[in-house]
Design an enzyme around this catalytic site. Sequence first.
Site, PDB file in Angstrom:
ATOM      1  N   ARG A 130       0.976  -1.270  -0.096  1.00 43.34           N
ATOM      2  CA  ARG A 130      -0.010  -0.060  -0.006  1.00 43.34           C
ATOM      3  C   ARG A 130       0.868   1.346  -0.078  1.00 43.34           C
ATOM      4  NH1 ARG A 130      -5.709   0.184   3.393  1.00 43.34           N
ATOM      5  NH2 ARG A 130      -6.801   0.560   1.498  1.00 43.34           N
TER       6      ARG A 130
ATOM      7  N   ASN B 193      -7.890   0.327  10.539  1.00 37.36           N
ATOM      8  CA  ASN B 193      -9.216  -0.268  10.487  1.00 37.36           C
ATOM      9  C   ASN B 193     -10.046  -0.801  11.715  1.00 37.36           C
ATOM     10  OD1 ASN B 193      -7.010  -1.746   9.548  1.00 37.36           O
ATOM     11  ND2 ASN B 193      -7.968  -3.335   8.737  1.00 37.36           N
TER      12      ASN B 193
ATOM     13  N   SER C  43     -10.296   7.079  13.134  1.00 36.34           N
ATOM     14  CA  SER C  43     -11.386   5.959  12.598  1.00 36.34           C
ATOM     15  C   SER C  43     -12.368   6.130  13.250  1.00 36.34           C
ATOM     16  CB  SER C  43     -10.508   4.673  12.868  1.00 36.34           C
ATOM     17  OG  SER C  43      -9.194   4.487  12.887  1.00 36.34           O
TER      18      SER C  43
ATOM     19  N   THR D 293     -24.160   8.302  15.185  1.00 33.15           N
ATOM     20  CA  THR D 293     -25.536   8.685  14.912  1.00 33.15           C
ATOM     21  C   THR D 293     -25.783   9.389  13.637  1.00 33.15           C
ATOM     22  OG1 THR D 293     -25.616   9.256  17.608  1.00 33.15           O
ATOM     23  CG2 THR D 293     -27.421  10.365  16.173  1.00 33.15           C
TER      24      THR D 293
ATOM     25  N   ASN E 180     -24.123   8.609  10.918  1.00 34.34           N
ATOM     26  CA  ASN E 180     -24.296   7.448   9.905  1.00 34.34           C
ATOM     27  C   ASN E 180     -25.765   6.794  10.156  1.00 34.34           C
ATOM     28  OD1 ASN E 180     -22.059   7.992   8.326  1.00 34.34           O
ATOM     29  ND2 ASN E 180     -20.799   6.816   9.365  1.00 34.34           N
TER      30      ASN E 180
ATOM     31  N   ARG F 121     -38.184  20.510   6.113  1.00 39.90           N
ATOM     32  CA  ARG F 121     -37.848  19.821   7.282  1.00 39.90           C
ATOM     33  C   ARG F 121     -37.466  18.302   6.926  1.00 39.90           C
ATOM     34  NH1 ARG F 121     -43.726  20.379   9.744  1.00 39.90           N
ATOM     35  NH2 ARG F 121     -44.179  19.522   7.645  1.00 39.90           N
TER      36      ARG F 121
ATOM     37  N   GLY G 232     -24.584   0.041   0.938  1.00 38.03           N
ATOM     38  CA  GLY G 232     -23.256  -0.501   1.416  1.00 38.03           C
ATOM     39  C   GLY G 232     -22.207   0.186   1.919  1.00 38.03           C
TER      40      GLY G 232
ATOM     41  N   CYS H  89     -19.088   1.688   6.346  1.00 39.32           N
ATOM     42  CA  CYS H  89     -19.521   2.545   7.475  1.00 39.32           C
ATOM     43  C   CYS H  89     -20.902   2.419   8.053  1.00 39.32           C
ATOM     44  CB  CYS H  89     -19.253   4.015   7.354  1.00 39.32           C
ATOM     45  SG  CYS H  89     -17.701   4.517   7.502  1.00 39.32           S
TER      46      CYS H  89
ATOM     47  N   PHE I  96     -19.716  -0.186  -4.183  1.00 41.13           N
ATOM     48  CA  PHE I  96     -21.070   0.058  -3.300  1.00 41.13           C
ATOM     49  C   PHE I  96     -21.712   1.228  -3.772  1.00 41.13           C
ATOM     50  CE2 PHE I  96     -20.435   3.292  -0.032  1.00 41.13           C
ATOM     51  CZ  PHE I  96     -18.894   3.602  -0.020  1.00 41.13           C
TER      52      PHE I  96
END
Length: 464
Positions: free
Chosen positions: A41, A93, A133, A224, A226, A262, A275, A278, A340
């Site tokens: 990586r 991760n 993370s 919250t 997400n 609203r 997907g 998270c 995703f």
Amino acid sequence: MKSISHICCIGAGYVGGPTMSVIAQKCPHITVTVVDINEKRIAAWNDENFDNLPIYEPGLADVVKEARGRNLFFTTEVDAAIDKADMIFISVNTPTKTYGKGKGMAADLKYIELCARQIARVSTTDKIVVEKSTLPVRTAETLTSILHNTGNGVHFEILSNPEFLAEGTAVQDLLNPDRILIGGDNTPEGQEAKDALTSVYANWIDRDRILQTNVWSSELSKLTANAFLAQRVSSINSISELCEETGADVNEVARAIGTDSRVGSKFLKASVGFGGSCFQKDILNLVYIAKSYGLDKVADYWEQVIIMNDHQKKRFAEKMIASMYNTVAGKKIVLFGWAFKKDTNDTRESAAIYVTDYLLDEQAEIVVYDPKVKEEQIYADLDYLNTRSEEENRRLVTVVSSPEEATKDAHAVAVLTEWDEFTTYNWETIYNNMLKPAFLFDGRKILDSSAMKEIGFKHFAIGE
Ligand code: UDX
Ligand code: ADP
């Protein structure tokens, strides 16, 4: 106030890589070193050819081009970078646990704990440690406990600075965020640390968009946020099924409710299911935390968002099978899209994986085309499910690089990711290539339904 000159980020992934690249671009006076134990990586981040960066994000290559070698560095020399830094971001991760207590729900904090121990071991000067993370609430407490018990006289201040960037728009989200959230202790040292991180972001973000809170509020806000976003998708997806039964059109319903200020118009696009790394993980986390405090009704409430999402993926596959006369065995089905969502090569928790798994259970012959996802990733995703042998996955699934060619003699095409290029194809040619009746399943509702029916497709779109 403490001024920051050296930043180290542990973890060169989807979060760490782009975030640090933008910080380096916007703060030329700060040396930013991104470290990772994954040599491949790091080598990719250092590749001469910017097309080979390990993460595809629109605009990212230009940011890296500007800063890399100037004040942005990628290396596997973790210890040295930790010791030199006055601020350390932890961006490793945190997958859902696959073993033991909280299996399938709680976040696995093994990597975070290893990081904390490593920081404790090598640090010789005071540090501000920032959790970047997505972490369960009260992780900062674990970090604090490990770091404050090293006994080597080094002082650590722990901050929570959750990431709100969405993949595919990460660079834009970083350059122009709705808000930056910084959680820390309400002590003088905690305040100083919060101000130090605030001043880093203030190099390019208005101060009134940088919110300071206590650590727990910051950690819980991330979960919250997400959960609310995922809930909107599950809500509109639940209505999509009702639309299919009643003759309502889910896009029209979404537009009608979205114009209510609203409710708001974003995140109301019905799909084959959400997907990404998270949403599911964070909700499972929220559910686990609620349960661990005995708040079963709260846990059940949020769990329903996941149940609805699983239902949507399964129901889409079942719809395909039922439409094709209840059998897909030996039938060639072409899937457009594996990521995703569009504009990313990330496939974590992608609906495509699960739809394919259902179709493979029915012995379908699957052909996949995705503009950005590599063949090896697609096989890895299917192998990871452990539903069938690796040989079986390779026998039943073919990955191609030419979408239109793939449709030759296919029974069906299904759109699973909303890539823009799918709308530009010559669908008439695709139709002519296919066996008749030619089935088209639009899991993202991006194609013009009446045009598709006009061409001759047996056409189904989600929520229509
Ligand atoms: C999300 C959050 O948006 C981001 O703030 C957080 O930091 C990480 O998680 P991301 O997972 O990158 O970001 O993607 P997002 O754009 O939120 O989409 C998540 C999933 O929901 C995708 O599969 C997408 O296709 C789906 N979705 C989104 C819908 O099906 N309908 C919508 O209206 C919106
Ligand atoms: P995210 O989406 O949260 O950024 P990724 O999986 O893309 O997650 O990236 C996390 C990165 O963190 C991986 O490249 C992994 O190799 C790295 N990593 C995990 N633990 C450590 C560690 N102790 N030291 C350095 N890097 C680590």
